[in-house]
Design a protein around this motif. Structure first.
Motif, short mmCIF file in Angstrom:
data_model
loop_
_atom_site.label_atom_id
_atom_site.label_comp_id
_atom_site.label_asym_id
_atom_site.label_seq_id
_atom_site.Cartn_x
_atom_site.Cartn_y
_atom_site.Cartn_z
N UNK A 89 0.86 -1.18 0.00
CA UNK A 89 0.00 0.00 0.00
C UNK A 89 0.90 1.23 0.00
N UNK A 90 0.39 2.30 -0.57
CA UNK A 90 1.06 3.60 -0.48
C UNK A 90 0.45 4.33 0.70
N UNK A 91 1.31 4.92 1.54
CA UNK A 91 0.86 5.71 2.69
C UNK A 91 1.73 6.95 2.75
N UNK A 92 1.16 8.08 2.39
CA UNK A 92 1.93 9.30 2.28
C UNK A 92 1.28 10.43 3.05
N UNK A 93 2.09 11.41 3.40
CA UNK A 93 1.60 12.66 3.99
C UNK A 93 1.79 13.72 2.92
N UNK A 94 0.71 14.12 2.31
CA UNK A 94 0.74 15.05 1.20
C UNK A 94 -0.46 15.99 1.37
N UNK A 95 -0.35 17.25 0.93
CA UNK A 95 -1.51 18.12 1.06
C UNK A 95 -2.69 17.59 0.23
N UNK A 96 -3.88 17.83 0.71
CA UNK A 96 -5.10 17.37 0.04
C UNK A 96 -5.10 17.75 -1.44
N UNK A 97 -4.68 18.97 -1.75
CA UNK A 97 -4.73 19.43 -3.14
C UNK A 97 -3.76 18.67 -4.05
N UNK A 98 -2.77 17.97 -3.50
CA UNK A 98 -1.80 17.22 -4.31
C UNK A 98 -2.00 15.71 -4.22
N UNK A 99 -2.99 15.25 -3.47
CA UNK A 99 -3.17 13.81 -3.28
C UNK A 99 -3.49 13.10 -4.60
N UNK A 100 -4.31 13.68 -5.44
CA UNK A 100 -4.65 13.03 -6.70
C UNK A 100 -3.42 12.90 -7.60
N UNK A 101 -2.58 13.93 -7.63
CA UNK A 101 -1.36 13.88 -8.43
C UNK A 101 -0.42 12.79 -7.91
N UNK A 102 -0.33 12.68 -6.60
CA UNK A 102 0.53 11.65 -5.99
C UNK A 102 -0.01 10.26 -6.30
N UNK A 103 -1.31 10.08 -6.16
CA UNK A 103 -1.91 8.78 -6.46
C UNK A 103 -1.72 8.41 -7.93
N UNK A 104 -1.88 9.37 -8.81
CA UNK A 104 -1.68 9.12 -10.24
C UNK A 104 -0.25 8.64 -10.50
#
Length: 191
Positions: A89-104
């Motif tokens: 699983x991926x488990x990251x601390x990222x701002x909400x506005x960048x979560x989709x970019x990180x998941x992509x």
């Protein structure tokens, strides 16, 4: 099957190094090298305030440059050889506005093995969203399925250990992580 939780930025990719190279192009007077970033966040070392640093980092995360980041070569090789032996699983601390970019980015590069993406939102002044978990350790206590956690942040690793999750510190300049990426990945083979 054992489950490994992977931090994303600076574990699966080289976010800080890539952001720093870009930032240095715009700040040519900076004499620091990537190896000098002995603190994360590096705002003090780079002579900026925290808001400036976070704004610059978030801008990078939301840019095409983030999507073009290559995976850490040794980590990708490990996944190709051994990834199918574990659940990931991926488990990251990222701002909400960048979560989709990180998941992509995660699913495009590691989606063969990593099937779920979880984030604990990094606090930003312009974001007011519900808080479900104070940190990654709280998330892992809630989900209750993580056997090993890998992160570059010493505080996250310590908190996960305190929550009963075996954890490994991914070596980066700011954490003075002992050993090498290769040594850490060899340790995974002995799970």
């Amino acid at each position: 099957m054992r489950t490994i939780a992977w931090d994303v930025d600076d574990v699966l990719n080289d976010l800080m190094a890539s952001w720093f190279r870009q930032w240095k192009q715009d700040n040519k007077n900076c004499k620091a090298s990537y190896g000098d970033l002995m603190e994360n966040p590096p705002d003090r070392i780079l002579g900026m305030n925290m808001q400036q640093y976070l704004a610059s980092l978030d801008e990078f995360r939301l840019s095409v440059r983030y999507q073009e980041l290559s995976p850490v070569k040794e980590v990708m090789e490990w996944f190709r050889k051994h990834g199918s032996r574990y659940r990931h699983i991926a488990l990251t601390a990222v701002p909400h506005k960048a979560a989709a970019a990180s998941a992509q980015w995660v699913f495009r590069n590691f989606g063969t093995w990593i099937r779920t993406f979880h984030f604990v939102p990094s606090k930003r002044p312009d974001s007011d969203i519900p808080v479900y978990d104070e940190d990654k350790a709280a998330f892992m206590r809630w989900i209750g399925r993580v056997d090993l956690f890998i992160d570059d942040n010493q505080d996250h690793v310590a908190a996960a250990g305190g929550a009963g999750v075996r954890s490994l510190l991914f070596p980066r300049p700011w954490n003075r992580g002992a050993g090498s990426v290769a040594a850490l990945l060899r340790e995974l083979e002995n799970l």
